[in-house]
Enzyme design. Structure first.
Site, PDB file in Angstrom:
ATOM      1  CE1 TYR A 130      61.582 -53.769-105.915  1.00  0.00           C
ATOM      2  CE2 TYR A 130      59.413 -52.742-105.995  1.00  0.00           C
ATOM      3  CZ  TYR A 130      60.285 -53.749-106.372  1.00  0.00           C
ATOM      4  OH  TYR A 130      59.848 -54.747-107.212  1.00  0.00           O
ATOM      5  CB  SER A 131      65.078 -50.595 -99.082  1.00  0.00           C
ATOM      6  OG  SER A 131      64.668 -51.818 -98.545  1.00  0.00           O
ATOM      7  CB  CYS A 309      68.694 -54.605 -95.077  1.00  0.00           C
ATOM      8  SG  CYS A 309      67.363 -54.203 -96.240  1.00  0.00           S
ATOM      9  CD  GLU A 349      62.463 -52.730 -94.252  1.00  0.00           C
ATOM     10  OE1 GLU A 349      61.664 -52.368 -93.358  1.00  0.00           O
ATOM     11  OE2 GLU A 349      62.944 -51.976 -95.102  1.00  0.00           O
ATOM     12  CE1 TYR A 351      64.885 -57.629-100.928  1.00  0.00           C
ATOM     13  CE2 TYR A 351      64.743 -56.216 -98.989  1.00  0.00           C
ATOM     14  CZ  TYR A 351      65.346 -56.560-100.197  1.00  0.00           C
ATOM     15  OH  TYR A 351      66.399 -55.817-100.657  1.00  0.00           O
TER      16      TYR A 351
HETATM   17  P1  FAD Z   1      56.520 -61.213-108.507  1.00  0.00           P
HETATM   18  O1  FAD Z   1      56.037 -61.164-109.899  1.00  0.00           O
HETATM   19  O2  FAD Z   1      55.640 -60.650-107.432  1.00  0.00           O
HETATM   20  O3  FAD Z   1      56.983 -62.624-108.173  1.00  0.00           O
HETATM   21  C1  FAD Z   1      57.295 -62.971-106.843  1.00  0.00           C
HETATM   22  C2  FAD Z   1      56.709 -64.340-106.608  1.00  0.00           C
HETATM   23  O4  FAD Z   1      57.354 -65.273-107.457  1.00  0.00           O
HETATM   24  C3  FAD Z   1      56.976 -64.847-105.198  1.00  0.00           C
HETATM   25  O5  FAD Z   1      56.001 -64.388-104.322  1.00  0.00           O
HETATM   26  C4  FAD Z   1      56.956 -66.330-105.403  1.00  0.00           C
HETATM   27  O6  FAD Z   1      55.622 -66.791-105.360  1.00  0.00           O
HETATM   28  C5  FAD Z   1      57.475 -66.498-106.798  1.00  0.00           C
HETATM   29  N1  FAD Z   1      58.875 -66.900-106.808  1.00  0.00           N
HETATM   30  C6  FAD Z   1      59.934 -66.104-106.519  1.00  0.00           C
HETATM   31  N2  FAD Z   1      61.080 -66.789-106.653  1.00  0.00           N
HETATM   32  C7  FAD Z   1      60.733 -68.032-107.021  1.00  0.00           C
HETATM   33  C8  FAD Z   1      61.453 -69.192-107.279  1.00  0.00           C
HETATM   34  N3  FAD Z   1      62.790 -69.211-107.203  1.00  0.00           N
HETATM   35  N4  FAD Z   1      60.770 -70.306-107.621  1.00  0.00           N
HETATM   36  C9  FAD Z   1      59.425 -70.299-107.716  1.00  0.00           C
HETATM   37  N5  FAD Z   1      58.685 -69.220-107.455  1.00  0.00           N
HETATM   38  C10 FAD Z   1      59.314 -68.111-107.100  1.00  0.00           C
HETATM   39  N6  FAD Z   1      63.597 -55.748-103.867  1.00  0.00           N
HETATM   40  C11 FAD Z   1      64.635 -55.119-104.459  1.00  0.00           C
HETATM   41  O7  FAD Z   1      65.050 -55.508-105.572  1.00  0.00           O
HETATM   42  N7  FAD Z   1      65.228 -54.039-103.872  1.00  0.00           N
HETATM   43  C12 FAD Z   1      64.826 -53.553-102.667  1.00  0.00           C
HETATM   44  O8  FAD Z   1      65.387 -52.579-102.166  1.00  0.00           O
HETATM   45  C13 FAD Z   1      63.735 -54.200-102.029  1.00  0.00           C
HETATM   46  N8  FAD Z   1      63.282 -53.746-100.851  1.00  0.00           N
HETATM   47  C14 FAD Z   1      62.251 -54.376-100.229  1.00  0.00           C
HETATM   48  C15 FAD Z   1      61.801 -53.882 -99.005  1.00  0.00           C
HETATM   49  C16 FAD Z   1      60.763 -54.497 -98.353  1.00  0.00           C
HETATM   50  C17 FAD Z   1      60.308 -53.950 -97.012  1.00  0.00           C
HETATM   51  C18 FAD Z   1      60.149 -55.629 -98.924  1.00  0.00           C
HETATM   52  C19 FAD Z   1      59.007 -56.323 -98.231  1.00  0.00           C
HETATM   53  C20 FAD Z   1      60.553 -56.109-100.146  1.00  0.00           C
HETATM   54  C21 FAD Z   1      61.611 -55.493-100.819  1.00  0.00           C
HETATM   55  N9  FAD Z   1      62.053 -55.936-102.074  1.00  0.00           N
HETATM   56  C22 FAD Z   1      63.123 -55.312-102.683  1.00  0.00           C
HETATM   57  C23 FAD Z   1      61.380 -57.051-102.786  1.00  0.00           C
HETATM   58  C24 FAD Z   1      60.277 -56.480-103.709  1.00  0.00           C
HETATM   59  O9  FAD Z   1      59.239 -55.950-102.929  1.00  0.00           O
HETATM   60  C25 FAD Z   1      59.637 -57.536-104.617  1.00  0.00           C
HETATM   61  O10 FAD Z   1      59.179 -58.604-103.810  1.00  0.00           O
HETATM   62  C26 FAD Z   1      60.580 -58.085-105.663  1.00  0.00           C
HETATM   63  O11 FAD Z   1      61.043 -57.050-106.514  1.00  0.00           O
HETATM   64  C27 FAD Z   1      59.845 -59.127-106.537  1.00  0.00           C
HETATM   65  O12 FAD Z   1      58.702 -58.543-107.039  1.00  0.00           O
HETATM   66  P2  FAD Z   1      58.194 -58.895-108.517  1.00  0.00           P
HETATM   67  O13 FAD Z   1      56.910 -58.186-108.740  1.00  0.00           O
HETATM   68  O14 FAD Z   1      59.265 -58.672-109.504  1.00  0.00           O
HETATM   69  O15 FAD Z   1      57.958 -60.435-108.432  1.00  0.00           O
END
Ligand code: FAD
Ligand code: A2P
Length: 351
Positions: A130-131, A309, A349, A351
């Site tokens: 997370y940023s 971003c 950046e 994602y």
């Molecule tokens: P997960 O449970 O990991 O689910 C994600 C997975 O669900 C995906 O990989 C995909 O397989 C699946 N999926 C997603 N959407 C769909 C769809 N529409 N249909 C079907 N499948 C789908 N997030 C923020 O909110 N704020 C930030 O500031 C932020 N900064 C980031 C900075 C960086 C450098 C990076 C790499 C990512 C950042 N993110 C940010 C994103 C964050 O890291 C997570 O990826 C995001 O919160 C989702 O994680 P999760 O565990 O909730 O989802």
């Protein structure tokens, strides 16, 4: 005795250090005689250049790793959205004090969060990045907190609503809860040191997080006092959100704009309320086209940095808009972009 292929290779390898040694010796001799031409055409002996410090060498990285994360206590967790907004986006602050060493970071870095619980295979969840949305001083200026801006991931699959693991965990945590934190990581989105730099920011949704940190660093009076870094350049934020109620930190930015009208411009693209010239949803790339002349006038200044971003999906749109805008000025964006990247002026950046 016939040599096997392996013996030939091994024999060759043994000679490598000798060849390198000889090469260095010759190079050293040549180096001693090296001269530099001056602008007047005369020659002066070259002096050994002082060892160049790697850029951003002092920026902390990986103070805490997933195997031994820091356990930070939640101080605050509140919604950033107004009535009628779509989805769920929260501002979350963690206490970093008590860490040995303390997790320190600078604007533009990210941290990792390891959600509590286990995955479907019974293994601990993997971290998500997370940023960081706060400056190095934290929202309370005490230097011992870090804040995030998190959108809960939710999507439909086979008629079911799926909640993202980590984003849902983060949006649900309460003050007093302990959360596993890693990092900090990232040197892609750091601000330039130059107080006269110009900073163009293109953000969609939670992509605003690093920009919020930059803008606080630039325009919050306490930050300016603490930093001894008094931003004097031009900052221009392009912010994309689906509805006005989804704009994040909007009042803060409007306030900075009022206080620093010469230094901050703030342009919004509200996709589901405004239309672009083709009658479609208004995206930040449409705003880039609208202000192409002024933007490219800024980009021509070597002190200008561009930060992108948020949604990965916006990259092709931004690229297309930059290509069109550049073309109108006789500039080839496909050539300019790598040039800007090389000069450390193009920061992405997504994602
Ligand atoms: P997960 O449970 O990991 O689910 C994600 C997975 O669900 C995906 O990989 C995909 O397989 C699946 N999926 C997603 N959407 C769909 C769809 N529409 N249909 C079907 N499948 C789908 N997030 C923020 O909110 N704020 C930030 O500031 C932020 N900064 C980031 C900075 C960086 C450098 C990076 C790499 C990512 C950042 N993110 C940010 C994103 C964050 O890291 C997570 O990826 C995001 O919160 C989702 O994680 P999760 O565990 O909730 O989802
Ligand atoms: P929309 O969802 O109306 O298509 P949030 O993360 O709060 O949903 O905000 C993301 C913003 O970025 C929304 O306004 C969204 O518009 C917009 N958006 C979606 N896809 C793109 C894209 N390809 N390029 C630029 N902006 C986009």
């Amino acid at each position: 005795m016939a040599y096997s292929e392996a013996q030939v290779i091994a024999g060759g390898l043994i000679h490598i250090p000798i060849v390198i040694g000889l090469f260095r010796a010759i190079e050293g001799q040549i180096g001693k005689k090296k001269t530099l031409s001056t602008s007047t055409g005369s020659s002066v002996p070259a002096t050994k250049a002082p060892a160049r410090k790697k850029p951003h060498a002092n920026v902390p990285v990986n103070t805490y790793r997933p195997k031994a994360p820091f356990e930070g206590e939640v101080l605050e967790n509140y919604s950033l959205l107004k009535e009628g907004a779509i989805g769920r986006v929260n501002h979350i602050t963690f206490n970093l004090s008590g860490g040995d060493p303390q997790l320190r970071y600078v604007e533009g870095q990210s941290i990792g969060i390891v959600p509590a619980g286990e995955d479907a295979k019974g293994k601990p969840h993997k971290l998500r990045l997370y940023s960081i949305a706060s400056t190095r001083h934290g929202d309370n200026y005490a230097g011992n907190t870090v804040s995030l801006c998190v959108r809960q991931l939710q999507y439909e699959k086979d008629g079911q609503t799926i909640d993202g693991v980590c984003s849902t965990y983060l949006c649900n945590i309460k003050p007093g809860d302990k959360v596993k934190i890693t990092g900090p990581v990232g040197k892609e989105m750091l601000l330039p040191d130059d107080e006269d730099a110009n900073v163009i920011m293109l953000a969609t949704g939670t992509g605003i997080a690093p920009m919020r940190a930059y803008l606080r660093r630039m325009f919050e009076p306490t930050e300016r006092q603490k930093n001894k870094w008094n931003f004097k350049g031009k900052a221009w934020l392009f912010m994309g959100a689906p509805k006005t109620a989804n704009l994040l930190y909007d009042e803060d930015f409007e306030h900075y704009k009022k206080q620093f009208p010469e230094n901050l411009r703030y342009t919004k693209a509200i996709s589901r309320e405004q239309k672009n010239t083709k009658g479609g949803r208004m995206y930040i790339q449409d705003r880039v086209l609208e202000y192409a002349d002024e933007l490219f006038a800024l980009i021509e200044d070597p002190k200008t940095h561009i930060y992108l971003c948020g949604l990965k999906g916006m990259e092709p749109g931004i690229d297309e808009a930059m290509t069109t805008a550049a073309k109108a000025k006789g500039i080839n964006w496909a050539e300019l972009r790598p040039q800007l990247k090389k000069e450390d002026r193009w920061h992405v950046e997504t994602y």
